[in-house]
Enzyme design. Structure first.
Site, PDB file in Angstrom:
ATOM      1  CE1 TYR A 263      -3.954  -2.261  -5.294  1.00 14.26           C
ATOM      2  CE2 TYR A 263      -6.210  -2.494  -4.558  1.00 14.26           C
ATOM      3  CZ  TYR A 263      -4.976  -3.046  -4.804  1.00 14.26           C
ATOM      4  OH  TYR A 263      -4.755  -4.377  -4.559  1.00 14.26           O
TER       5      TYR A 263
ATOM      6  CE  LYS B 269      -4.838  -2.476  -1.179  1.00 11.07           C
ATOM      7  NZ  LYS B 269      -4.730  -3.906  -1.501  1.00 11.07           N
TER       8      LYS B 269
ATOM      9  CD  GLU C 276       1.095 -10.287   0.162  1.00 18.72           C
ATOM     10  OE1 GLU C 276       0.350  -9.737   0.984  1.00 18.72           O
ATOM     11  OE2 GLU C 276       1.709  -9.657  -0.714  1.00 18.72           O
TER      12      GLU C 276
ATOM     13  CG  LEU D 123      -0.466  -4.712   1.084  1.00 21.74           C
ATOM     14  CD1 LEU D 123       0.070  -3.670   0.115  1.00 21.74           C
ATOM     15  CD2 LEU D 123      -1.957  -4.923   0.860  1.00 21.74           C
TER      16      LEU D 123
END
Ligand code: PDD
Length: 282
Positions: free
Chosen positions: A33, A147, A180, A204
């Protein structure tokens, strides 16, 4: 205008949009996505989002036959149909539909779905107040660079943070390195330098992270180093901020209940906020 959806060739009100119970995205998180923000009819950093979607799909062997062309068509059309001043566009490509089986049928056709929703955050007040974040061990899988909608770890940690009165959670790996946040990238400011986790399978590759590194920081003459920071570095940082499609650059004023510096959004962070906004509105 209500939220708009797109499912396999058809635009319709989001509340009427449906997908098969045999969709592999639903059953296995077997899908990729992107989330894109648009101002009026202008999506921000669209090419970079498309490149990342292609990379994620290739890595999972999800067919992209005609899909990018379809996205290029439906994004402007969806924005035109809704006419929101600021839109969050959600684009999801699932491997496709087949009776439940971990082994996927290599011939199935992917399902392309999208939603167009009005942007809902009060960015001005969030930025002027700064946000509080929690700090947790990163419990996600080994391919956070893709992702995918395999987001249960992110979901559980972000909800826990929310229950603690925090907007986000910063995550660290077993050796204490910051990876992250649940749905954003992390930057630490120390002695005038931006430090951010190097690209790896643990994070990511954030579109906005890269835009800050390559464009915004150099415009302001602020040095950036892609270098590991450890969770304790957060508490001695001059500033901490997050980047994401949903808020671009967001100052962090508190981590795990401890104030960062003077507990106010830092000057370097705010200069990045301003420059980033300037760039995308020009
Ligand atoms: N999340 N890290 C994670 C785990 C993310 O889910 C995101 C974005 C980011 C920031 O990436 P970008 O700058 O490309 O938006 C970092 C989106 C917004 C989401 O899932 O809602």
């Amino acid at each position: 205008m209500t939220d708009l959806a797109y499912v396999n060739g058809q635009f319709l009100p989001a509340e009427n949009a449906v997908i098969s119970i045999n969709d592999r995205g639903l059953q296995f998180g077997d899908s990729v996505y992107e989330v894109v923000k648009a101002y009026g009819d202008k999506p921000v950093l669209m090419d970079e989002h498309i490149l990342r979607l292609e990379r994620s799909a290739h890595a999972l062997n999800i067919s992209l036959n005609g899909i990018i062309e379809e996205i290029d068509r439906i994004v402007p059309e969806g924005l035109q149909r809704t006419g929101f001043s600021q839109t969050i566009i959600y684009i999801q490509l699932t491997r496709g539909t087949q009776p439940r089986n971990l082994i996927f049928d290599k011939t199935i056709k992917p399902n392309l779905i999208a939603t167009f929703r009005p942007y809902g955050l009060d960015l001005a007040s969030m930025r002027s107040n700064g946000i509080k974040v929690s700090l947790y061990p990163d419990i996600r899988w080994a391919h956070c660079d893709l992702k995918t909608t395999n987001l249960l770890g992110n979901v559980l940690m972000k909800n826990k943070a929310n229950d603690e009165g925090c907007f986000e959670a910063i995550l660290f790996t077993e050796d204490g390195r910051v990876s992250e946040a649940c749905s954003s990238s992390v930057f630490v400011v120390k002695n005038g330098v931006l430090l951010t986790t190097p690209s790896s399978e643990n994070i990511l590759p954030g579109v906005n992270r890269k835009y800050v590194i390559d464009i915004v920081a150099p415009q302001l003459g602020i040095p950036v180093r892609e270098e590991h920071t450890f969770k304790d570095d957060l508490f001695t940082a001059d500033e901490v901020f997050l980047t994401s499609t949903t808020f671009l650059v967001m100052p962090v004023i508190e981590v795990a209940g401890q104030q960062i510096a003077n507990g106010k959004p830092g000057p370097i962070t705010m200069s990045l906020v301003e420059q980033f906004e300037k760039n995308i509105h020009n």
